[in-house]
Design an enzyme around this catalytic site. Structure first.
Site, PDB file in Angstrom:
ATOM      1  N   SER A   1       0.795  -1.315  -0.127  1.00  8.79           N
ATOM      2  CA  SER A   1       0.050   0.030  -0.180  1.00  8.79           C
ATOM      3  C   SER A   1       0.789   1.200  -0.169  1.00  8.79           C
ATOM      4  O   SER A   1       1.845   1.232   0.697  1.00  8.79           O
ATOM      5  CB  SER A   1      -1.033   0.064   1.311  1.00  8.79           C
TER       6      SER A   1
ATOM      7  N   LYS B   1     -13.115  -4.491   4.379  1.00  7.12           N
ATOM      8  CA  LYS B   1     -13.813  -3.195   4.689  1.00  7.12           C
ATOM      9  C   LYS B   1     -15.436  -3.512   5.122  1.00  7.12           C
ATOM     10  O   LYS B   1     -16.070  -2.833   5.909  1.00  7.12           O
ATOM     11  CB  LYS B   1     -14.228  -2.340   3.324  1.00  7.12           C
TER      12      LYS B   1
ATOM     13  N   GLY C   1     -18.425  -2.192 -12.583  1.00 14.76           N
ATOM     14  CA  GLY C   1     -18.282  -2.925 -11.469  1.00 14.76           C
ATOM     15  C   GLY C   1     -19.355  -2.677 -10.554  1.00 14.76           C
ATOM     16  O   GLY C   1     -20.278  -1.714 -10.499  1.00 14.76           O
TER      17      GLY C   1
ATOM     18  N   GLY D   1     -17.641  -2.621  -3.470  1.00  9.66           N
ATOM     19  CA  GLY D   1     -17.629  -1.737  -2.472  1.00  9.66           C
ATOM     20  C   GLY D   1     -17.178  -0.020  -3.279  1.00  9.66           C
ATOM     21  O   GLY D   1     -17.874   0.953  -2.824  1.00  9.66           O
ATOM     22  N   ALA D   2     -16.317  -0.211  -4.089  1.00 10.85           N
ATOM     23  CA  ALA D   2     -15.921   0.869  -4.672  1.00 10.85           C
ATOM     24  C   ALA D   2     -16.819   1.625  -5.527  1.00 10.85           C
ATOM     25  O   ALA D   2     -17.390   2.654  -5.707  1.00 10.85           O
ATOM     26  CB  ALA D   2     -14.387   0.950  -5.468  1.00 10.85           C
TER      27      ALA D   2
ATOM     28  N   ASN E   1     -21.835  -4.438 -14.683  1.00 11.99           N
ATOM     29  CA  ASN E   1     -21.304  -5.530 -13.802  1.00 11.99           C
ATOM     30  C   ASN E   1     -21.334  -6.728 -14.430  1.00 11.99           C
ATOM     31  O   ASN E   1     -22.442  -7.128 -14.898  1.00 11.99           O
ATOM     32  CB  ASN E   1     -21.504  -5.401 -12.542  1.00 11.99           C
TER      33      ASN E   1
ATOM     34  N   THR F   1     -21.832  -9.349 -13.171  1.00 14.36           N
ATOM     35  CA  THR F   1     -22.932 -10.143 -12.374  1.00 14.36           C
ATOM     36  C   THR F   1     -23.819  -8.929 -12.174  1.00 14.36           C
ATOM     37  O   THR F   1     -23.699  -8.224 -11.238  1.00 14.36           O
ATOM     38  CB  THR F   1     -22.405 -10.549 -11.178  1.00 14.36           C
TER      39      THR F   1
ATOM     40  N   TYR G   1      -4.595   2.407  -9.021  1.00  9.81           N
ATOM     41  CA  TYR G   1      -3.585   3.236  -8.733  1.00  9.81           C
ATOM     42  C   TYR G   1      -2.146   2.508  -8.795  1.00  9.81           C
ATOM     43  O   TYR G   1      -0.944   2.930  -8.900  1.00  9.81           O
ATOM     44  CB  TYR G   1      -3.464   4.108  -7.613  1.00  9.81           C
TER      45      TYR G   1
HETATM   46  P1  NAP Z   1     -14.600  -5.365  -4.659  1.00  9.27           P
HETATM   47  O1  NAP Z   1     -15.570  -5.176  -3.893  1.00  9.27           O
HETATM   48  O2  NAP Z   1     -14.019  -6.814  -4.807  1.00  9.27           O
HETATM   49  O3  NAP Z   1     -15.589  -5.408  -6.220  1.00  9.27           O
HETATM   50  C1  NAP Z   1     -15.116  -5.587  -7.510  1.00  9.27           C
HETATM   51  C2  NAP Z   1     -15.808  -5.739  -8.588  1.00  9.27           C
HETATM   52  O4  NAP Z   1     -14.925  -5.747  -9.862  1.00  9.27           O
HETATM   53  C3  NAP Z   1     -16.984  -6.587  -8.714  1.00  9.27           C
HETATM   54  O5  NAP Z   1     -18.197  -5.998  -9.232  1.00  9.27           O
HETATM   55  C4  NAP Z   1     -16.606  -7.842  -9.562  1.00  9.27           C
HETATM   56  O6  NAP Z   1     -17.524  -8.456 -10.321  1.00  9.27           O
HETATM   57  C5  NAP Z   1     -15.682  -6.989 -10.707  1.00  9.27           C
HETATM   58  N1  NAP Z   1     -14.613  -7.909 -11.245  1.00  9.27           N
HETATM   59  C6  NAP Z   1     -13.642  -8.608 -10.409  1.00  9.27           C
HETATM   60  N2  NAP Z   1     -12.839  -9.070 -11.279  1.00  9.27           N
HETATM   61  C7  NAP Z   1     -13.436  -8.937 -12.411  1.00  9.27           C
HETATM   62  C8  NAP Z   1     -12.947  -9.416 -13.923  1.00  9.27           C
HETATM   63  N3  NAP Z   1     -12.202 -10.405 -14.083  1.00  9.27           N
HETATM   64  N4  NAP Z   1     -13.625  -8.960 -14.842  1.00  9.27           N
HETATM   65  C9  NAP Z   1     -14.755  -8.253 -14.758  1.00  9.27           C
HETATM   66  N5  NAP Z   1     -15.307  -7.644 -13.534  1.00  9.27           N
HETATM   67  C10 NAP Z   1     -14.481  -8.089 -12.473  1.00  9.27           C
HETATM   68  O7  NAP Z   1     -13.670  -4.446  -4.805  1.00  9.27           O
HETATM   69  P2  NAP Z   1     -13.608  -2.841  -4.512  1.00  9.27           P
HETATM   70  O8  NAP Z   1     -13.341  -2.664  -3.134  1.00  9.27           O
HETATM   71  O9  NAP Z   1     -14.840  -2.524  -5.110  1.00  9.27           O
HETATM   72  O10 NAP Z   1     -12.401  -2.359  -5.489  1.00  9.27           O
HETATM   73  C11 NAP Z   1     -12.422  -2.085  -6.754  1.00  9.27           C
HETATM   74  C12 NAP Z   1     -11.480  -1.598  -7.495  1.00  9.27           C
HETATM   75  O11 NAP Z   1     -11.271  -0.398  -6.789  1.00  9.27           O
HETATM   76  C13 NAP Z   1      -9.921  -1.984  -7.225  1.00  9.27           C
HETATM   77  O12 NAP Z   1      -9.138  -1.997  -8.054  1.00  9.27           O
HETATM   78  C14 NAP Z   1      -9.413  -1.379  -6.044  1.00  9.27           C
HETATM   79  O13 NAP Z   1      -7.992  -1.201  -6.095  1.00  9.27           O
HETATM   80  C15 NAP Z   1     -10.174   0.345  -6.353  1.00  9.27           C
HETATM   81  N6  NAP Z   1     -10.057   1.227  -5.268  1.00  9.27           N
HETATM   82  C16 NAP Z   1      -9.556   2.235  -5.423  1.00  9.27           C
HETATM   83  C17 NAP Z   1      -9.296   3.195  -4.184  1.00  9.27           C
HETATM   84  C18 NAP Z   1      -8.484   4.343  -4.322  1.00  9.27           C
HETATM   85  O14 NAP Z   1      -8.549   5.246  -3.275  1.00  9.27           O
HETATM   86  N7  NAP Z   1      -7.786   4.644  -5.545  1.00  9.27           N
HETATM   87  C19 NAP Z   1     -10.365   2.915  -3.390  1.00  9.27           C
HETATM   88  C20 NAP Z   1     -11.090   1.830  -3.235  1.00  9.27           C
HETATM   89  C21 NAP Z   1     -11.110   0.830  -4.313  1.00  9.27           C
HETATM   90  P3  NAP Z   1     -18.617  -9.650  -9.568  1.00  9.27           P
HETATM   91  O15 NAP Z   1     -19.535  -8.576  -8.735  1.00  9.27           O
HETATM   92  O16 NAP Z   1     -19.139 -10.119 -10.724  1.00  9.27           O
HETATM   93  O17 NAP Z   1     -17.720 -10.169  -8.762  1.00  9.27           O
END
Ligand code: NAP
Length: 311
Positions: free
Chosen positions: A23, A74, A138, A141-142, A162, A164, A237
């Site tokens: 991180s 989270k 997507g 959570g984000a 998404n 799904t 990032y």
């Molecule tokens: P999460 O809750 O695990 O959700 C991930 C999402 O991506 C789900 O909707 C999932 O689809 C989809 N996904 C995963 N693998 C995939 C694939 N191979 N093809 C298509 N869709 C896929 O994760 P999150 O916390 O929301 O984080 C998502 C992204 O945001 C990450 O890259 C994270 O690093 C980034 N983020 C960045 C910050 C920042 O400060 N820059 C803060 C928070 C998050 P399903 O629902 O079908 O499983």
């Protein structure tokens, strides 16, 4: 990087996650601490899921001042905190915890600063979403935070795509009345062409493009989707320049990257812990320099090891 004078009064803030060691939060938060003359250090704690409860309660008992929470904890920490704010309740996830002494006991309050990360980054880039059509890719959570942020910035419509679709429907159900009516679930990218849907903003909330599990070559939208004059918001990032960001820049989109969001959500967490608005002006440049040096020293390490072997 900076000199830290540690004493028995030094406070501890930290990050819980798995993985967490990669991180950039310690780099950013320790700069905020130094620049604001706060006697505290920020460290990372990485442990598997079955240790989360004991780690969280241990942090409370040890008098840790505050925590950031990253994937995959989270949602679970939302259930572990004694109190949670409205934004973390809407998103069902906590990324910031503040421990406060209340009479004899320590109370853990949970917050979500990802929403601020989206909103402040857009405002800093001079992007108004009033009457704009947005696409969130997507439904994790984000994505939930993005939908909330965009609607609160008066977007006209928020589409969710998404893989799904049911998870997108779940997000829609978190909202009521006029806000719910503004959310539309797209079951495929084909529908965009068929229905001639256009977006002002596209936001990637999936790991597609991330430096992990062979995802770096992936892109969350079809290559044929034209991004000229759009606002493209990338949440990833690592790397800062994802394939999506490169495509957006090449085609003349306005880009907000994952580092912008990371820095702004970090400043919001810092404000929750210390009641200070951190100056974020030069942080991005410092982080990019740090990443460049890390890469260099990694390469140097490989070559010096090889030299050692060849002796
Ligand atoms: P999460 O809750 O695990 O959700 C991930 C999402 O991506 C789900 O909707 C999932 O689809 C989809 N996904 C995963 N693998 C995939 C694939 N191979 N093809 C298509 N869709 C896929 O994760 P999150 O916390 O929301 O984080 C998502 C992204 O945001 C990450 O890259 C994270 O690093 C980034 N983020 C960045 C910050 C920042 O400060 N820059 C803060 C928070 C998050 P399903 O629902 O079908 O499983």
């Amino acid at each position: 990087m900076q000199q830290i004078n540690i004493s028995s009064g030094t406070r501890l803030v930290g990050l819980l996650g798995y993985p967490a060691k990669h991180s950039l939060s310690p780099f950013i938060q320790n700069i905020f601490l130094r620049d604001n003359n706060i006697d505290a250090v920020y460290l990372t704690f990485e442990f598997p899921e079955d240790k989360l409860m004991s780690a969280f309660n241990g942090a409370r008992d040890l008098g840790i001042y505050g925590l950031n929470i990253t994937m995959p904890y989270k949602e679970r920490v939302h259930g572990l905190a004694d109190k949670t704010d409205q934004l973390s309740d809407i998103t069902g996830s906590v990324n910031t915890v503040r421990f406060d002494l209340n009479k004899e006991s320590i109370v853990a309050s949970g917050f979500n600063t990802d929403i601020d990360g989206f909103k402040v980054s857009l405002k800093e880039a001079g992007c108004s979403l009033k009457n704009k059509d947005c696409l969130v890719i997507g439904a994790g959570g984000a994505a939930r935070s993005a939908v909330f942020a965009f609607l609160s910035m008066k977007a006209k419509k928020v589409y969710i795509y998404n893989r799904t679709p049911e998870k997108g429907e779940k997000i829609k159900k978190l909202f009521y009345g006029e806000e719910r009516k503004k959310i539309e679930i797209l079951k495929s990218f084909g529908i965009i062409k068929k229905k001639k849907i256009d977006f002002d903003l596209l936001c990637n909330c999936t790991p597609l493009g991330m430096n992990t599990q062979n995802m770096m070559d992936s892109i969350p939208v079809p290559e044929s989707l034209e991004l000229k004059n759009k606002i493209v918001f990338e949440t990833i990032y690592d790397p800062v320049e994802t394939k999506f960001v490169k495509k957006a820049k090449n085609e003349g989109a306005r880009v907000i990257d994952g580092l912008d969001m990371l820095i702004n959500q970090a400043a919001s967490s810092f404000n929750i812990w210390f009641d200070i608005i951190a100056d974020t002006k030069n942080i991005k440049e410092m982080v990019l320099k740090h990443l460049k040096n890390e890469k260099k020293s990694y390469i140097e390490k490989i070559y010096s090891n090889r030299k050692g072997k060849n002796k």
